[in-house]
Write an enzyme that holds these catalytic residues in place. Structure first.
Site, PDB file in Angstrom:
ATOM      1  N   ASP A  32       3.992   3.968  16.105  1.00  0.00           N
ATOM      2  CA  ASP A  32       2.956   2.942  15.974  1.00  0.00           C
ATOM      3  C   ASP A  32       1.609   3.465  16.477  1.00  0.00           C
ATOM      4  OD1 ASP A  32       4.994   0.969  15.174  1.00  0.00           O
ATOM      5  OD2 ASP A  32       5.642   1.186  17.246  1.00  0.00           O
TER       6      ASP A  32
ATOM      7  N   HIS B  42       8.588  -2.581  19.560  1.00  0.00           N
ATOM      8  CA  HIS B  42       8.441  -1.850  18.297  1.00  0.00           C
ATOM      9  C   HIS B  42       8.916  -2.776  17.181  1.00  0.00           C
ATOM     10  CE1 HIS B  42       8.341   1.201  15.266  1.00  0.00           C
ATOM     11  NE2 HIS B  42       9.643   1.136  15.078  1.00  0.00           N
TER      12      HIS B  42
END
Length: 327
Positions: free
Chosen positions: A159, A187
């Site tokens: 990310d 996540h």
């Protein structure tokens, strides 16, 4: 050349591992002087595929790779390992409820946690890649009580890499000039990519990019990037996930130099995040030990985003621990 270290990769016949194994064996993770022994864990039906992966590793003629051990036995896979990449997990299938996903993953990470506890080195570094990564890391640590909790981490580096790439493109600069973007939380689609402390070309990102983009389109793009890749590629983001796993462990092993990296780690209460959930924080690393970066400003907008992702992680923990306690 130092003595070889043993490194385990689970889900080793899968797409992510296919890219990751090359990076490990090539010296991209542990350095060009560190020899490695790879133990490759997958389920019994995948042993034929795994044999093909072993052939390819041999054919690459890596000078740092001293041995490859394919196995379906966690006791063999985790024996004396210094690092474990837990890539394999039960993926979320269409129509599957989160409770069903957590239940399937509790079974997997209970077995792996117990095997790590029994067979791995006590200072083993564990990275959970398989989703839901944060809660899977929590489950795994729960079943490995003799290994320090801080040795279990979840991957949010993918990310962070995605966020850096988006800002680099927006500003029109090389990605190496973009630093200190933070991923907070889970996540998942609730994660918060935060540029408040980030720089591009040495200047504050918030001075270079308009706030309306940073608080809407940017966040949504990073949160939903995995789904966008699947929609385009018809397969998950395996190459970028492997690169992120390599980045995460390389920095954990070799250290960081003046930059923040995002890691899912067990919360100690920093930034008023509840203790004992695996939450992505900005960390700095020295001597293979991570430390949460303290004293960063969290404004009202950011706090709202942190509250959303915290709520999700607390719900996941409650469901997962209920399943653990029922087993």
């Amino acid at each position: 050349m130092s003595e070889p270290i043993r490194v385990c990769v689970t889900g080793a016949a899968g797409q992510i591992a296919y890219s990751l194994l090359y990076m490990i064996a090539n010296g991209d993770v542990f350095g060009r002087e560190q020899k490695v022994i790879l133990t490759l864990l997958d389920i019994e039906p995948m042993m034929g595929v795994l044999e093909g992966v072993v052939m390819e590793l041999s054919d690459c003629a890596f000078t740092l790779l001293t041995q490859v051990i394919p196995t379906a036995d966690p006791a063999v896979a985790f024996k004396d390992v210094s690092v474990a990449f837990l890539v394999g997990a039960m993926p979320r299938r269409q129509g599957m409820e989160r409770k069903d996903l957590l239940s399937a993953n509790v079974k997997i990470f209970k077995v792996q946690g117990e095997a790590l506890n029994t067979y791995a080195k006590k200072d083993v570094k564990v990275l959970v890649v398989g989703n839901p990564a944060n809660t899977n890391a929590l489950i795994c640590s729960h079943y490995a009580p003799t290994i320090p909790k801080e040795n279990f981490t979840a991957m949010t580096r993918l990310d962070q890499n995605r966020a850096r790439a988006q800002i680099a493109q927006r500003v029109g600069t090389d990605i190496s000039n973009v630093q200190n973007i933070i991923i907070w939380g889970n996540h998942s689609a609730t994660q918060f990519p935060d540029v408040a402390n980030g720089t591009a070309n040495g200047k504050a990102i918030t001075d270079l990019v308009d706030t309306s983009y940073l608080q809407s389109e940017f966040i949504e793009t990073v949160q939903k990037r995995g789904a966008a890749v699947i929609a385009a590629r018809k397969m998950s983001s395996a190459m970028s996930a492997a690169k992120a796993a390599a980045d995460h462990v390389r920095d954990w092993w070799l250290g960081t130099t003046g930059t923040f990296v995002s890691m899912g780690v067990l919360s100690d209460g920093s930034y008023n995040i509840p203790k004992d959930i695996v939450f992505s924080f900005p960390v700095e690393i020295q001597n293979k030990q991570w430390k949460i970066v303290q004293g960063l400003n969290i404004d009202e907008f950011a706090r709202g985003k942190l509250d959303i992702t915290t709520k999700e992680l607390l719900e996941e923990k409650e469901e997962a621990m209920a399943i653990c306690n029922a087993n």
